[in-house]
Design an enzyme around this catalytic site. Structure first.
Site, PDB file in Angstrom:
ATOM      1  N   LYS A 167       9.899  -2.409   6.873  1.00 28.67           N
ATOM      2  CA  LYS A 167      10.212  -3.820   7.133  1.00 28.67           C
ATOM      3  C   LYS A 167       9.463  -4.763   6.193  1.00 28.67           C
ATOM      4  O   LYS A 167       9.985  -5.802   5.795  1.00 28.67           O
ATOM      5  CB  LYS A 167       9.912  -4.164   8.593  1.00 28.67           C
ATOM      6  CG  LYS A 167      10.848  -3.421   9.542  1.00 28.67           C
ATOM      7  CD  LYS A 167      10.963  -4.118  10.884  1.00 28.67           C
ATOM      8  CE  LYS A 167      12.164  -3.652  11.686  1.00 28.67           C
ATOM      9  NZ  LYS A 167      12.321  -2.201  11.818  1.00 28.67           N
ATOM     10  N   ASP A 204      10.898   4.052  -5.555  1.00 30.91           N
ATOM     11  CA  ASP A 204       9.961   5.147  -5.324  1.00 30.91           C
ATOM     12  C   ASP A 204       8.745   4.893  -6.203  1.00 30.91           C
ATOM     13  O   ASP A 204       8.871   4.403  -7.324  1.00 30.91           O
ATOM     14  CB  ASP A 204      10.598   6.495  -5.661  1.00 30.91           C
ATOM     15  CG  ASP A 204       9.850   7.631  -4.991  1.00 30.91           C
ATOM     16  OD1 ASP A 204       9.916   7.731  -3.749  1.00 30.91           O
ATOM     17  OD2 ASP A 204       9.184   8.414  -5.686  1.00 30.91           O
ATOM     18  N   PHE A 212      -2.699  -0.297   1.563  1.00 32.51           N
ATOM     19  CA  PHE A 212      -2.369   1.030   2.077  1.00 32.51           C
ATOM     20  C   PHE A 212      -2.570   2.054   0.961  1.00 32.51           C
ATOM     21  O   PHE A 212      -2.928   1.705  -0.163  1.00 32.51           O
ATOM     22  CB  PHE A 212      -0.915   1.059   2.578  1.00 32.51           C
ATOM     23  CG  PHE A 212       0.101   0.986   1.467  1.00 32.51           C
ATOM     24  CD1 PHE A 212       0.381  -0.204   0.823  1.00 32.51           C
ATOM     25  CD2 PHE A 212       0.757   2.133   1.037  1.00 32.51           C
ATOM     26  CE1 PHE A 212       1.303  -0.270  -0.214  1.00 32.51           C
ATOM     27  CE2 PHE A 212       1.692   2.082  -0.008  1.00 32.51           C
ATOM     28  CZ  PHE A 212       1.959   0.879  -0.615  1.00 32.51           C
ATOM     29  N   ARG A 257       5.102  -2.464  -7.952  1.00 33.11           N
ATOM     30  CA  ARG A 257       6.290  -2.764  -7.161  1.00 33.11           C
ATOM     31  C   ARG A 257       6.765  -4.189  -7.436  1.00 33.11           C
ATOM     32  O   ARG A 257       7.962  -4.436  -7.600  1.00 33.11           O
ATOM     33  CB  ARG A 257       5.989  -2.585  -5.664  1.00 33.11           C
ATOM     34  CG  ARG A 257       7.215  -2.535  -4.792  1.00 33.11           C
ATOM     35  CD  ARG A 257       6.892  -2.126  -3.358  1.00 33.11           C
ATOM     36  NE  ARG A 257       6.235  -0.833  -3.287  1.00 33.11           N
ATOM     37  CZ  ARG A 257       4.935  -0.627  -3.180  1.00 33.11           C
ATOM     38  NH1 ARG A 257       4.108  -1.645  -3.062  1.00 33.11           N
ATOM     39  NH2 ARG A 257       4.432   0.579  -3.183  1.00 33.11           N
TER      40      ARG A 257
END
Ligand code: IMP
Length: 190
Positions: free
Chosen positions: A10, A68, A148, A177
């Protein structure tokens, strides 16, 4: 234009929605009724991105993109790379992964590394790939508690703090990203 983002995360879905101009509607996997685990069996990061996008296009018929990512460490010939999540075993335990990485690099002065993201976009019968890379170094020990994965051991180039010590917005602007997403957004705006 309606595009599926082949992700159930999310946070990632919200992040990309915020970057896109109105007129491009992005929906996640749950919204198209896809609840199955899409196989990630390729041996490269780009290969897994392609697998996921192709799965959605083939089984659900939508234009789609997927991402990915992985951490590539210079002294380990690019490992853990596509196996980043499972480096220390199937449990996908971030602490165990970082402990293994720090042990592998113990006493090694070559600390260079990079995070890489590849996004695969299936649009109008064509596939496009977008890559984002964040260079940096692996710290001697874990520092910080935000983020993370390998964030507590990754110090981005030009900084002295780890990704886990840098505010989320700032990380997003310089991260692998973020860079790959920006390239995707620029392409979709064309
Ligand atoms: P994913 O493809 O985004 O799920 O990333 C695969 C794995 O790479 C994650 O489980 C993490 O171990 C690692 N990883 C990817 N991006 C990051 C990041 O921004 N920070 C820390 N670890 C990351």
């Amino acid at each position: 234009m309606k595009l599926v983002f082949a992700s159930s995360n999310k946070n990632k879905i919200a992040e990309i929605k915020a970057m896109l101009p109105s007129g491009i509607e992005v929906v996640g996997l749950e919204e198209i009724g896809c609840f199955e685990e899409i196989p990630e069996t390729a041996d490269t990061i780009a290969g897994n991105a392609k697998l996921k996008a192709d799965y959605v296009t083939r089984h659900f018929g939508y234009d789609c993109f997927s991402d990915d990512s992985g951490l590539e460490v210079d002294a380990l010939d690019g490992a853990p790379g596509v196996y980043s999540a499972r480096y220390a075993g199937a449990a996908k335990d971030s602490d165990a992964n970082m402990d293994k990485l720090l042990a592998e690099l113990h006493g090694n002065e070559n600390r260079g590394a990079q995070f890489k993201t590849v996004i695969a976009l299936n649009l109008n019968g064509e596939q496009h790939l977008f890559e984002g890379i964040a260079r940096g170094t692996i710290a001697e020990a874990k520092q910080g508690n935000q983020g993370f994965g390998y964030d507590p051991v990754f110090v981005p180039e030009g900084k002295t703090l780890t990704f886990a010590q840098i505010p989320m917005q700032e990380k997003a602007a310089m991260s692998h990203r973020g860079i790959a997403f920006s390239k995707l957004v620029a392409h979709l705006k064309k």
